[in-house]
Motif scaffolding. Structure first.
Motif, PDB file in Angstrom:
ATOM      1  N   PRO A 369       0.806  -1.230   0.000  1.00 44.11           N
ATOM      2  CA  PRO A 369       0.000   0.000   0.000  1.00 44.11           C
ATOM      3  C   PRO A 369       0.837   1.278   0.000  1.00 44.11           C
ATOM      4  O   PRO A 369       0.378   2.326  -0.442  1.00 44.11           O
ATOM      5  N   GLU A 370       2.077   1.188   0.484  1.00 45.38           N
ATOM      6  CA  GLU A 370       2.927   2.383   0.546  1.00 45.38           C
ATOM      7  C   GLU A 370       3.554   2.702  -0.806  1.00 45.38           C
ATOM      8  O   GLU A 370       3.700   3.869  -1.172  1.00 45.38           O
ATOM      9  N   THR A 371       3.940   1.673  -1.549  1.00 41.40           N
ATOM     10  CA  THR A 371       4.633   1.901  -2.819  1.00 41.40           C
ATOM     11  C   THR A 371       3.737   1.715  -4.034  1.00 41.40           C
ATOM     12  O   THR A 371       4.072   2.156  -5.134  1.00 41.40           O
ATOM     13  N   GLY A 372       2.609   1.008  -3.846  1.00 49.17           N
ATOM     14  CA  GLY A 372       1.747   0.703  -4.979  1.00 49.17           C
ATOM     15  C   GLY A 372       2.305  -0.388  -5.863  1.00 49.17           C
ATOM     16  O   GLY A 372       1.803  -0.637  -6.965  1.00 49.17           O
ATOM     17  N   GLN A 373       3.334  -1.085  -5.389  1.00 50.70           N
ATOM     18  CA  GLN A 373       3.986  -2.133  -6.173  1.00 50.70           C
ATOM     19  C   GLN A 373       3.515  -3.517  -5.724  1.00 50.70           C
ATOM     20  O   GLN A 373       3.235  -3.740  -4.550  1.00 50.70           O
ATOM     21  N   GLY A 374       3.446  -4.431  -6.695  1.00 53.07           N
ATOM     22  CA  GLY A 374       3.056  -5.793  -6.402  1.00 53.07           C
ATOM     23  C   GLY A 374       3.610  -6.737  -7.451  1.00 53.07           C
ATOM     24  O   GLY A 374       4.267  -6.308  -8.408  1.00 53.07           O
ATOM     25  N   GLU A 375       3.328  -8.020  -7.277  1.00 55.50           N
ATOM     26  CA  GLU A 375       3.813  -8.983  -8.263  1.00 55.50           C
ATOM     27  C   GLU A 375       2.963  -8.891  -9.525  1.00 55.50           C
ATOM     28  O   GLU A 375       1.733  -8.879  -9.469  1.00 55.50           O
ATOM     29  N   VAL A 376       3.625  -8.842 -10.666  1.00 55.63           N
ATOM     30  CA  VAL A 376       2.936  -8.821 -11.955  1.00 55.63           C
ATOM     31  C   VAL A 376       2.461 -10.231 -12.271  1.00 55.63           C
ATOM     32  O   VAL A 376       3.259 -11.178 -12.293  1.00 55.63           O
ATOM     33  N   VAL A 377       1.163 -10.395 -12.496  1.00 52.43           N
ATOM     34  CA  VAL A 377       0.619 -11.683 -12.913  1.00 52.43           C
ATOM     35  C   VAL A 377      -0.137 -11.473 -14.227  1.00 52.43           C
ATOM     36  O   VAL A 377      -0.635 -10.381 -14.500  1.00 52.43           O
ATOM     37  N   ALA A 378      -0.190 -12.521 -15.045  1.00 59.26           N
ATOM     38  CA  ALA A 378      -0.716 -12.368 -16.404  1.00 59.26           C
ATOM     39  C   ALA A 378      -1.736 -13.440 -16.746  1.00 59.26           C
ATOM     40  O   ALA A 378      -1.559 -14.612 -16.400  1.00 59.26           O
ATOM     41  N   LEU A 379      -2.776 -13.012 -17.433  1.00 56.37           N
ATOM     42  CA  LEU A 379      -3.742 -13.935 -18.019  1.00 56.37           C
ATOM     43  C   LEU A 379      -3.552 -13.824 -19.527  1.00 56.37           C
ATOM     44  O   LEU A 379      -3.978 -12.859 -20.153  1.00 56.37           O
ATOM     45  N   THR A 380      -2.861 -14.803 -20.094  1.00 62.76           N
ATOM     46  CA  THR A 380      -2.473 -14.716 -21.494  1.00 62.76           C
ATOM     47  C   THR A 380      -2.638 -16.063 -22.190  1.00 62.76           C
ATOM     48  O   THR A 380      -2.355 -17.117 -21.591  1.00 62.76           O
ATOM     49  N   PRO A 381      -3.063 -16.059 -23.458  1.00 63.45           N
ATOM     50  CA  PRO A 381      -3.162 -17.309 -24.219  1.00 63.45           C
ATOM     51  C   PRO A 381      -1.793 -17.911 -24.518  1.00 63.45           C
ATOM     52  O   PRO A 381      -1.709 -19.039 -24.996  1.00 63.45           O
ATOM     53  N   CYS A 382      -0.739 -17.144 -24.219  1.00 60.09           N
ATOM     54  CA  CYS A 382       0.621 -17.616 -24.504  1.00 60.09           C
ATOM     55  C   CYS A 382       1.307 -18.211 -23.287  1.00 60.09           C
ATOM     56  O   CYS A 382       2.497 -18.535 -23.344  1.00 60.09           O
ATOM     57  N   ALA A 383       0.596 -18.357 -22.170  1.00 55.41           N
ATOM     58  CA  ALA A 383       1.201 -18.948 -20.978  1.00 55.41           C
ATOM     59  C   ALA A 383       1.513 -20.422 -21.240  1.00 55.41           C
ATOM     60  O   ALA A 383       0.713 -21.165 -21.812  1.00 55.41           O
ATOM     61  N   MET A 384       2.671 -20.850 -20.809  1.00 54.44           N
ATOM     62  CA  MET A 384       3.152 -22.211 -21.062  1.00 54.44           C
ATOM     63  C   MET A 384       2.170 -23.272 -20.585  1.00 54.44           C
ATOM     64  O   MET A 384       1.344 -23.046 -19.693  1.00 54.44           O
ATOM     65  N   LYS A 385       2.332 -24.451 -21.162  1.00 51.48           N
ATOM     66  CA  LYS A 385       1.559 -25.612 -20.705  1.00 51.48           C
ATOM     67  C   LYS A 385       2.064 -26.082 -19.349  1.00 51.48           C
ATOM     68  O   LYS A 385       1.330 -26.672 -18.559  1.00 51.48           O
ATOM     69  N   GLY A 386       3.335 -25.807 -19.075  1.00 48.28           N
ATOM     70  CA  GLY A 386       3.935 -26.195 -17.807  1.00 48.28           C
ATOM     71  C   GLY A 386       5.411 -26.487 -17.981  1.00 48.28           C
ATOM     72  O   GLY A 386       5.963 -26.365 -19.079  1.00 48.28           O
ATOM     73  N   TYR A 387       6.077 -26.855 -16.872  1.00 49.38           N
ATOM     74  CA  TYR A 387       7.465 -27.289 -16.929  1.00 49.38           C
ATOM     75  C   TYR A 387       7.495 -28.795 -17.176  1.00 49.38           C
ATOM     76  O   TYR A 387       6.798 -29.564 -16.518  1.00 49.38           O
ATOM     77  N   TYR A 388       8.312 -29.217 -18.110  1.00 46.11           N
ATOM     78  CA  TYR A 388       8.367 -30.609 -18.521  1.00 46.11           C
ATOM     79  C   TYR A 388       8.773 -31.508 -17.351  1.00 46.11           C
ATOM     80  O   TYR A 388       9.804 -31.292 -16.709  1.00 46.11           O
ATOM     81  N   LYS A 389       7.934 -32.473 -17.037  1.00 48.14           N
ATOM     82  CA  LYS A 389       8.174 -33.453 -15.979  1.00 48.14           C
ATOM     83  C   LYS A 389       8.384 -32.797 -14.606  1.00 48.14           C
ATOM     84  O   LYS A 389       9.116 -33.312 -13.772  1.00 48.14           O
ATOM     85  N   ASN A 390       7.714 -31.651 -14.396  1.00 51.48           N
ATOM     86  CA  ASN A 390       7.877 -30.959 -13.121  1.00 51.48           C
ATOM     87  C   ASN A 390       6.545 -30.303 -12.718  1.00 51.48           C
ATOM     88  O   ASN A 390       6.411 -29.078 -12.728  1.00 51.48           O
ATOM     89  N   PRO A 391       5.550 -31.112 -12.351  1.00 51.02           N
ATOM     90  CA  PRO A 391       4.226 -30.575 -12.016  1.00 51.02           C
ATOM     91  C   PRO A 391       4.225 -29.692 -10.773  1.00 51.02           C
ATOM     92  O   PRO A 391       3.418 -28.766 -10.669  1.00 51.02           O
ATOM     93  N   GLU A 392       5.146 -29.941  -9.833  1.00 54.21           N
ATOM     94  CA  GLU A 392       5.192 -29.125  -8.622  1.00 54.21           C
ATOM     95  C   GLU A 392       5.581 -27.690  -8.954  1.00 54.21           C
ATOM     96  O   GLU A 392       4.941 -26.730  -8.492  1.00 54.21           O
ATOM     97  N   ALA A 393       6.635 -27.541  -9.759  1.00 56.61           N
ATOM     98  CA  ALA A 393       7.066 -26.195 -10.146  1.00 56.61           C
ATOM     99  C   ALA A 393       6.009 -25.513 -11.000  1.00 56.61           C
ATOM    100  O   ALA A 393       5.804 -24.299 -10.913  1.00 56.61           O
ATOM    101  N   THR A 394       5.319 -26.278 -11.826  1.00 55.79           N
ATOM    102  CA  THR A 394       4.254 -25.721 -12.668  1.00 55.79           C
ATOM    103  C   THR A 394       3.135 -25.144 -11.806  1.00 55.79           C
ATOM    104  O   THR A 394       2.667 -24.021 -12.027  1.00 55.79           O
ATOM    105  N   ALA A 395       2.716 -25.901 -10.794  1.00 60.93           N
ATOM    106  CA  ALA A 395       1.620 -25.461  -9.930  1.00 60.93           C
ATOM    107  C   ALA A 395       1.964 -24.171  -9.198  1.00 60.93           C
ATOM    108  O   ALA A 395       1.106 -23.304  -8.996  1.00 60.93           O
ATOM    109  N   GLU A 396       3.223 -24.008  -8.822  1.00 62.97           N
ATOM    110  CA  GLU A 396       3.651 -22.817  -8.094  1.00 62.97           C
ATOM    111  C   GLU A 396       3.594 -21.561  -8.953  1.00 62.97           C
ATOM    112  O   GLU A 396       3.558 -20.441  -8.429  1.00 62.97           O
ATOM    113  N   CYS A 397       3.596 -21.732 -10.275  1.00 63.02           N
ATOM    114  CA  CYS A 397       3.654 -20.589 -11.196  1.00 63.02           C
ATOM    115  C   CYS A 397       2.291 -19.987 -11.512  1.00 63.02           C
ATOM    116  O   CYS A 397       2.229 -18.970 -12.210  1.00 63.02           O
ATOM    117  N   PHE A 398       1.228 -20.608 -11.052  1.00 66.32           N
ATOM    118  CA  PHE A 398      -0.106 -20.109 -11.393  1.00 66.32           C
ATOM    119  C   PHE A 398      -0.911 -19.800 -10.130  1.00 66.32           C
ATOM    120  O   PHE A 398      -0.819 -20.509  -9.128  1.00 66.32           O
TER     121      PHE A 398
END
Length: 564
Positions: A369-398
């Motif tokens: 609230p002091e800086t007005g800054q936050g994490e940039v998150v995106a809703l895009t048709p170009c977002a990856m299907k995921g990390y290959y053979k790494n479902p845990e890391a994939t889940a953390e990214c969304f």
């Protein structure tokens, strides 16, 4: 087929080969020109070779090659056959290359001559077939049986790209055909046509160059020129004059080097120029003159210099704005194929990456609230299907509602222009809970004449700047001292310590109170970097042995010269 109907690389590729058949698709500077029709013929040749080695739809094919016309040929040959391409950055170490090839389960290899020698015997012997990219000849073939290809579908994985931070746990970004073809809509923020000429100087295995510098121009009939060696000044200058590109994609390091050596060095050369440049209208006038000279260097036709991949130094960007040079900054990640935000040369703002691209949405999460800054998150048709053979890391990214977490801290101005402040994982928490972004401090540090690159870390509650100095400039300074003043070692040491103090004062006069650094520590060697030329920051964090190699602030800067 209309551009907006192309949902796979198969559709995009065949549409362009048919529409632009007689036009030149690729040029090797000083070598061959390849038409779109010839690209189509070469693609069929590579596919026949892969088919003869038993490859089937969905199999992985590693592409490890320097930039050349046949890089694009191989990329499209794999993806349009329903296979999965694994483009690998040339700067990975031999061990990293072997690890990526094993993790990706690649069954075939498309490779250029010099890079082939970096691979282990274990990796090469596991391949069904190895094809030389230079002439598309077979180097070796272990399996000889008929394979089976399939028409790719939009949701099929087209490419697996291993990120440059790869360590013991590889993270392969899976991009689908739909991800990559939809990315073309993001690129439309800067329209091109079949009269445009791109000059490619970045590795094609980098998503930035592959999507925007290879697929985008191919989709619209533009020509791409390649160099047969690294883009050093002696190679790049004549190529720019000969090719006269209209579009070029670079990382900040390239234009920052040009600015520092060609512009800043001149304006810092003596008291007269330094005084003149402090006067706003005079500086702008001189920058405009320098900008005209820079346009001449680029061949006079450049209308879009795209800059991305890292933060651009503010002084360099100020020069580009005041010189009226046609640059623009883009922002994105490999995981988003890559563009999320971008501007055009007529609509740039100092320090901003531009507004969000069309056909996607950006927002900020966990806003301070002091800086007005936050994490940039995106809703895009170009977002990856995921990390290959790494479902845990994939889940953390969304997020729970399906938005992609970029891991970048940012804010928007009232007009929707995005400003990236730094990586969440790099943020330093100050003694009173302040959020400190080392990238902002480093951006100021790197504008100092003697500083080549820097890393800001926190040590015992204080901010310390590890600095790799411009050795050439310092050694030149030392020679001037020795010639004019018969400098003694202790005098030079005092000057070195004073220079470091001046750098501390210089930085602290330009940053906020809690971002002030306590000291400058010399790091003799260049900082270790990823294949995409980003500093491996974790090597220089608290307690790391790499950090201890830096020299203390009281030591001599140009050691080799003093030793004489």
């Amino acid at each position: 087929m209309e551009q907006n109907e192309r949902k796979t690389l198969y559709d995009l590729f065949n549409g362009s080969v048919e529409k632009f058949a007689e036009r030149t698709a690729y040029t090797m500077w000083g070598g061959e020109d390849v038409t779109f029709a010839e690209v189509g013929e070469r693609v069929k040749l590579v596919q026949e070779l892969l088919l003869s080695a038993g490859l089937k739809a969905g199999d992985k094919v590693a592409l490890l090659s320097s930039s050349m016309p046949n890089w694009g040929v191989c990329y499209f040959a794999v993806t349009t056959a329903g296979l999965v391409v694994v483009p690998i950055l040339p700067d990975f170490t031999g061990d990293e290359l072997d690890m990526i090839i094993e993790h990706s389960e690649a069954k075939a290899l498309l490779v250029s001559d010099k890079l082939f020698s970096k691979l282990s015997k274990k990796s090469t012997e596991a391949m069904n077939i190895i094809i030389r990219t230079k002439n598309l000849a077979v180097i070796s073939q272990r399996v000889k049986q008929q394979g089976e290809f399939a028409l790719p579908q939009p949701d099929d994985v087209a490419a697996i790209i291993y990120t440059s931070g790869t360590t013991s746990t590889p993270k392969g970004v899976m991009l689908t055909h739909f991800n990559l073809t939809e990315q073309m809509h993001m690129c439309y923020i800067f329209p091109i046509n079949e009269e445009d000429v791109f000059l490619s100087v970045l590795p094609l295995s980098h998503t930035y160059e592959c999507s925007i510098g290879l697929i985008y121009p191919f989709s619209l009939g533009a020509r791409v020129a390649y160099l047969d060696r690294p883009p050093t000044p002696t190679v790049l200058m004549p190529a720019l004059r000969g090719i006269r590109p209209t579009v070029m994609l670079i990382v900040p390091l390239i234009i920052e080097k040009i600015y520092r050596s060609q512009v800043q060095a001149k304006f810092n050369s003596n008291l007269f120029w330094r005084t003149i440049c402090k006067v706003g209208f005079m500086r702008r006038y001189l920058h405009r003159v320098a900008g005209k000279k820079l346009m001449k260097v680029f061949g006079r036709r450049i209308r879009f210099l795209g800059i991305g991949g890292a933060k651009l130094d503010e002084q360099t960007e100020q020069f580009l704005i005041e010189s009226k040079f046609p640059y623009a900054i883009g922002y994105g990640l490999t995981e988003t194929a890559p563009l999320l935000a971008g501007a055009v040369p007529s609509n740039v703002r100092l320090g901003s990456t531009g507004p969000q691209c069309p056909h996607l949405k950006l927002r900020l999460d966990n806003i301070n609230p002091e800086t007005g800054q936050g994490e940039v998150v995106a809703l895009t048709p170009c977002a990856m299907k995921g990390y290959y053979k790494n479902p845990e890391a994939t889940a953390e990214c969304f997020t729970e509602d399906g938005w992609f977490r970029t891991g970048d801290l940012g804010c928007f101005d009232k007009d929707g222009f995005l400003y990236i402040r730094g990586r969440l994982k790099n943020m330093i928490v100050g003694p009173s809970g302040e959020n400190i972004y080392p990238e902002d401090i480093e951006s100021v540090l790197n504008t100092h004449a003697f500083v080549q690159e820097s890393v800001v870390t926190q040590q015992e509650g204080q901010l310390v700047a590890l600095v790799h100095f411009d050795r050439e400039l310092l050694e030149q300074k030392y020679e001037e001292w020795r010639a004019s003043l018969n400098t003694k070692l202790d005098e030079w040491e005092r000057w070195s310590a004073q220079t470091k103090k001046e750098i501390v004062d210089y930085v602290n006069s330009k940053v906020n109170r809690f971002s002030r650094i306590s000291q400058v520590v010399e790091h003799e060697e260049e900082f270790e970097k990823t294949p995409t030329k980003k500093i491996r920051r974790f090597l220089y964090s608290n307690g790391n042995k790499k950090k201890e190699a830096a020299k203390s602030s009281g030591q001599v800067l140009p050691e080799t010269k003093v030793a004489e």
